[in-house]
Motif scaffolding. Structure first.
Motif, PDB file in Angstrom:
ATOM      1  N   VAL A   7       0.838  -1.204   0.000  1.00  0.00           N
ATOM      2  CA  VAL A   7       0.000   0.000   0.000  1.00  0.00           C
ATOM      3  C   VAL A   7       0.874   1.257   0.000  1.00  0.00           C
ATOM      4  N   LEU A   8       1.899   1.274   0.828  1.00  0.00           N
ATOM      5  CA  LEU A   8       2.775   2.443   0.878  1.00  0.00           C
ATOM      6  C   LEU A   8       3.537   2.631  -0.434  1.00  0.00           C
ATOM      7  N   TYR A   9       3.943   1.527  -1.058  1.00  0.00           N
ATOM      8  CA  TYR A   9       4.683   1.640  -2.318  1.00  0.00           C
ATOM      9  C   TYR A   9       3.786   2.158  -3.437  1.00  0.00           C
ATOM     10  N   LEU A  10       2.598   1.574  -3.576  1.00  0.00           N
ATOM     11  CA  LEU A  10       1.681   2.039  -4.612  1.00  0.00           C
ATOM     12  C   LEU A  10       1.229   3.472  -4.341  1.00  0.00           C
ATOM     13  N   GLY A  11       0.985   3.783  -3.063  1.00  0.00           N
ATOM     14  CA  GLY A  11       0.613   5.151  -2.718  1.00  0.00           C
ATOM     15  C   GLY A  11       1.722   6.135  -3.011  1.00  0.00           C
ATOM     16  N   GLY A  12       2.964   5.711  -2.778  1.00  0.00           N
ATOM     17  CA  GLY A  12       4.090   6.585  -3.082  1.00  0.00           C
ATOM     18  C   GLY A  12       4.235   6.830  -4.568  1.00  0.00           C
ATOM     19  N   LEU A  13       4.054   5.781  -5.382  1.00  0.00           N
ATOM     20  CA  LEU A  13       4.117   5.959  -6.835  1.00  0.00           C
ATOM     21  C   LEU A  13       3.005   6.885  -7.322  1.00  0.00           C
ATOM     22  N   TRP A  14       1.814   6.723  -6.766  1.00  0.00           N
ATOM     23  CA  TRP A  14       0.692   7.582  -7.141  1.00  0.00           C
ATOM     24  C   TRP A  14       0.981   9.034  -6.772  1.00  0.00           C
ATOM     25  N   ALA A  15       1.553   9.241  -5.588  1.00  0.00           N
ATOM     26  CA  ALA A  15       1.853  10.605  -5.143  1.00  0.00           C
ATOM     27  C   ALA A  15       2.943  11.238  -6.000  1.00  0.00           C
ATOM     28  N   LEU A  16       4.003  10.495  -6.312  1.00  0.00           N
ATOM     29  CA  LEU A  16       5.081  11.050  -7.123  1.00  0.00           C
ATOM     30  C   LEU A  16       4.597  11.400  -8.527  1.00  0.00           C
ATOM     31  N   ALA A  17       3.701  10.588  -9.061  1.00  0.00           N
ATOM     32  CA  ALA A  17       3.191  10.868 -10.400  1.00  0.00           C
ATOM     33  C   ALA A  17       2.378  12.156 -10.446  1.00  0.00           C
ATOM     34  N   ARG A  18       1.934  12.638  -9.286  1.00  0.00           N
ATOM     35  CA  ARG A  18       1.147  13.867  -9.219  1.00  0.00           C
ATOM     36  C   ARG A  18       1.884  14.987  -8.501  1.00  0.00           C
ATOM     37  N   GLY A  19       3.181  14.803  -8.299  1.00  0.00           N
ATOM     38  CA  GLY A  19       3.985  15.846  -7.696  1.00  0.00           C
ATOM     39  C   GLY A  19       3.776  16.017  -6.208  1.00  0.00           C
ATOM     40  N   ARG A  20       3.292  14.990  -5.532  1.00  0.00           N
ATOM     41  CA  ARG A  20       3.046  15.081  -4.099  1.00  0.00           C
ATOM     42  C   ARG A  20       4.067  14.247  -3.326  1.00  0.00           C
ATOM     43  N   ARG A  21       4.035  14.409  -2.023  1.00  0.00           N
ATOM     44  CA  ARG A  21       4.945  13.663  -1.166  1.00  0.00           C
ATOM     45  C   ARG A  21       4.395  12.255  -0.950  1.00  0.00           C
ATOM     46  N   PRO A  22       5.260  11.233  -0.955  1.00  0.00           N
ATOM     47  CA  PRO A  22       4.803   9.864  -0.708  1.00  0.00           C
ATOM     48  C   PRO A  22       4.252   9.723   0.709  1.00  0.00           C
ATOM     49  N   PRO A  23       3.274   8.838   0.917  1.00  0.00           N
ATOM     50  CA  PRO A  23       2.705   8.653   2.267  1.00  0.00           C
ATOM     51  C   PRO A  23       3.746   8.259   3.302  1.00  0.00           C
ATOM     52  N   SER A  24       4.714   7.422   2.921  1.00  0.00           N
ATOM     53  CA  SER A  24       5.733   7.010   3.884  1.00  0.00           C
ATOM     54  C   SER A  24       6.546   8.203   4.363  1.00  0.00           C
ATOM     55  N   GLU A  25       6.845   9.133   3.467  1.00  0.00           N
ATOM     56  CA  GLU A  25       7.586  10.328   3.864  1.00  0.00           C
ATOM     57  C   GLU A  25       6.751  11.216   4.770  1.00  0.00           C
TER      58      GLU A  25
END
Length: 470
Positions: free
Chosen positions: A438-456
């Motif tokens: 979940v954190l990895y997919l969420g991080g990829l989704w966030a980076l693709a939209r210029g946002r900070r990854p959930p883990s960060e």
């Protein structure tokens, strides 16, 4: 002959030599650990396995990138060092001097693997071929170990010293195909003064043109030491070359997809993959020792332990074979996430009714996840990282991965079975894999939209609360 063929032969012989050393040491005091040894002794052994990586990370990685003669010299040097150490171990097989010599062989082996991973990107035609190239090397590693097992076991019946002599000969033979690898040199980069790049030695100033590929397509042009294609800078987990997704080639007539800064996206995606792969390594170590101690507590026959390792090896073989076919359909990021989710689903299923057969299936799936995860991560680093930093990047991540493996393995080792039974351990395994996916997919989704990854975001909040309490 293609340069990758010489690397494949080098890797085959290297794996055979490593297998011979392992066979020779199996009957020595280096692995003379009673299966019924106390848990503290096993924990100490796990901590000792971290020692080679403590040296490889800060020292060997930068040396691979900056050494005169390039990565080829490091591969040849690693073979020569292991050949010499194998001969030295012949005299000290029953002596305490075996420990520093075996330690040196481990360091040389890790140096070879770091240099090998750094060489692969320059030997493939396109970036989508990275997973297939890494898969072939993984299969050759298993083949080399299997081919060396027969002669090694036969010689061990006579004396383990003869096995070490054969290992030394194999490592010497390894240097001959390694010498046929493309020459590399280290020279400063104009764009980054004070740093060094690993570039081909050619008579003309620029890189030699590739005659087997058209140059009308900018994606087919050879890359310089610090160049990347547009698909390297902004990639989504499901995009691929030839599509209009965020990670694919831009289509004519379509506007460019907005994304974050190239450097931030590149580093962020690689760090996310490294974090996910770290969890994969922790899960691998946790599962191995959880099942091993459970079988021993359950008074299982010795051949059940062999079944467990065989199931894991079969899973790794299946992963190595399936990786190139899967890569043709989805990108490495999506494949890495899917393997973690598969491990989570199987873990939850096994937790409902754990028995020996279902546990063997779990070991096979964990082996599959480990192989696919390793191939995907290597391809991501080889595709994204600048060539001049491949060595230090792989060394840094491998050190972290080994640390995660030891941490994962220590949990079932230091925890008695009464506190952490098999069902609870497998359930914990599924939860960890789910959170990681979940954190990895969420991080990829966030980076693709210029946002900070959930883990960060989570890590920042935790650090802020700790500072406030202090």
């Amino acid at each position: 002959m293609q340069p990758f063929t010489w690397l494949a032969r080098t890797h085959l012989l290297s794996a055979a030599g490593d297998a011979l050393i392992a066979i020779a040491l199996a009957g020595s005091l280096f692995f003379n650990l009673d299966p019924a040894a106390a848990r503290p002794k096993v924990a100490l052994y796990l901590l000792v396995t971290m020692a080679p990586f403590a040296l490889v990370g800060p020292l060997i990685g930068p040396l691979v990138d900056r050494a005169r003669g390039g990565r080829r010299s490091m591969i040849i040097g690693a073979g020569i060092v292991r050949a010499v150490l194998a001969l030295m171990m012949v005299r000290h097989l029953n002596s305490l001097l075996l420990f520093p010599e075996a330690f040196g062989a481990l360091v040389a082996g890790k140096t070879y693997h770091v240099a090998k991973s750094a060489v692969v990107p320059g030997l493939v035609r396109e970036q989508r071929d990275l997973v297939e190239a890494n898969s072939k090397l993984m299969l050759l590693s298993g083949l080399g170990g299997a081919l060396a097992a027969g002669p090694g076991l036969l010689l061990s019946l006579i004396s383990s010293r003869w096995v070490l002599v054969l290992a030394s000969v194999v490592f010497v033979l390894m240097t001959f195909p390694a010498a046929r690898l493309p020459r590399t040199a280290v020279r400063p980069s104009r764009s980054h003064p004070g740093e060094a790049d690993d570039v081909p030695q050619v008579p003309q100033p620029g890189p030699a043109p590739r005659l087997d590929r058209p140059h009308s397509d900018p994606y087919s042009e050879p890359l310089g030491p610090r160049q990347r294609r547009p698909s390297d800078l902004y990639t989504g987990p499901w995009g691929d070359e030839g599509g209009d997704e965020p990670g694919g080639r831009p289509q004519p007539g379509l506007p460019a997809v907005p994304g974050p800064a190239p450097g931030a996206t590149r580093r962020g995606g690689m760090l996310l993959a490294g974090s996910a792969m770290g969890v994969v390594r922790a899960i691998t170590g946790f599962t191995l020792f959880l099942i091993a101690f459970w079988l021993r507590t359950d008074d299982a026959a010795t051949w059940w332990f062999g079944f467990m390792f065989t199931a894991s090896a079969i899973g790794q073989l299946v992963g190595a074979v399936a990786a190139p076919m899967l890569r043709r359909r989805i990108r490495e990021e999506a494949l890495l996430a899917c393997t973690i989710l598969l491990a989570a689903l199987v873990s939850f299923y096994v937790a409902t009714a754990p028995d020996r057969v279902s546990v063997l299936g779990l070991a096979m799936v964990i082996g599959l996840m480990s192989a696919l995860g390793k191939l995907c991560f290597d391809a991501i680093v080889q595709r994204v990282e600048v060539p001049a930093d491949h060595g230090r990047t792989f060394a840094r991540f491998e050190t972290r991965f080994q640390l995660m493996w030891v941490i994962g393995a220590l949990v079932p080792v230091v925890t008695p079975n009464g506190i952490l039974p098999l069902r609870a351990g497998v359930m914990l395994l599924g939860i960890a894999a789910t959170v990681a996916a979940v954190l990895y997919l969420g991080g990829l989704w966030a980076l693709a939209r210029g946002r900070r990854p959930p883990s960060e975001v989570i890590a920042t909040r935790v650090r802020t609360r700790i500072r406030r309490k202090n």
